[in-house]
Design an enzyme around this catalytic site. Sequence first.
Site, PDB file in Angstrom:
ATOM      1  CE  LYS A 144      -0.367 -14.116   6.499  1.00  0.00           C
ATOM      2  NZ  LYS A 144       0.084 -13.093   6.680  1.00  0.00           N
ATOM      3  N   GLY A 180       3.439  -4.492  -7.930  1.00  0.00           N
ATOM      4  CA  GLY A 180       2.422  -4.441  -6.989  1.00  0.00           C
ATOM      5  C   GLY A 180       2.459  -3.229  -6.185  1.00  0.00           C
ATOM      6  N   GLY A 201       0.006  -1.595  -3.978  1.00  0.00           N
ATOM      7  CA  GLY A 201      -1.091  -1.649  -3.157  1.00  0.00           C
ATOM      8  C   GLY A 201      -0.686  -0.768  -1.885  1.00  0.00           C
ATOM      9  CB  VAL A 203       3.307  -3.221   0.850  1.00  0.00           C
ATOM     10  CG1 VAL A 203       4.949  -2.984   1.202  1.00  0.00           C
ATOM     11  CG2 VAL A 203       2.809  -3.625   2.232  1.00  0.00           C
TER      12      VAL A 203
END
Length: 349
Positions: A81, A182, A184, A186
Amino acid sequence: MSATWDLPDFDDHEAVHLFRDVESGLSAIIAVHSTHLGPAAGGVRFWHYADSTRAITDALRLSRGMSFKNAMAGLPMGGGKAVILADEQRTKTPRMLRAFGRAIDSLGGRYVTAEDVGMTDDDMVVIGSQTDHVSGLPVESGAAGGDPGPYTALGVFLGVKAAAKRALGTDSVKGVHVAIQGIGSVGGGLAKLLAAEGARLTLADVDAERAQALAGEYGGEAVAPDAILAVEADILSPCALGAILDERSIAALRCSAVAGGANNQLATPADGQRIHDRGILFAPDYVINAGGIINVGLEYLGQGDQREVEARIAKIPERLEQVWQESEETGDPAADVADRIARRLIGRG
């Protein structure tokens, strides 16, 4: 500041690379957790951190999660990552992205990047001008690749349905109350898929107007971000940032299952036990949210088209059920069971 390998989340990373390019303003970290199964694959996050230690910790946690995610998804790829440290204004320039591309290229294919929080597929094009070790590039219709968000959302949707079946005994999400933190790429995609099958939705997002608008569109309800974790619902679906499930928030949960797309939802390893002790079904995040990496991984490997991507994503419920079944048989938390399986797959069992 402690040495990197003394940090609690180091977990025997193979390498942690720090990059700085003064001319472009780039400060970046690339963490390589494992290359046992192949090149370390994982997206790059563009985020403002309070200090560099938090940035390194985030990179380490996300990198380890990618090792486990790619292994559990059956991909011939290791885990890594990257994070680009943004300033308070979130200043991002093509020069900075090109410098990051050169940093990736200097690792000779050991790390493969893709889109993550704060990044777009257009950003991947700029990065890709400096290195071949990038995926998530714009592609023709029907091909693997492009924006991983919708594919992550699809996998989480299938995982939520699997959680509803095991925890609630229903084959359908019609009428099932899902609280999404959330909305966004996804979380918003998940809300759309759930609404289409008749689920009841409660939504929360830092963009309160967006949450209100989407709730109105889908006939749901919007609540404040700090209230969503304690909403009484059948399933809680965290789809924002990680480390939101801790001793305090777990004690306040009023749901039968937690199944969401956010990475590293558990603040500490002990929190998997806390959820288990409360009798709440938990879908390990790196199992349920693997749709995006399946998509960009197959793009990079050149191993199939969109139909192959969707066929592999369709196996996510099967992998979750394997974890839940072993958890039931052993009495161990689902989070611990998933870690155990993943460690075996990357040669660390």
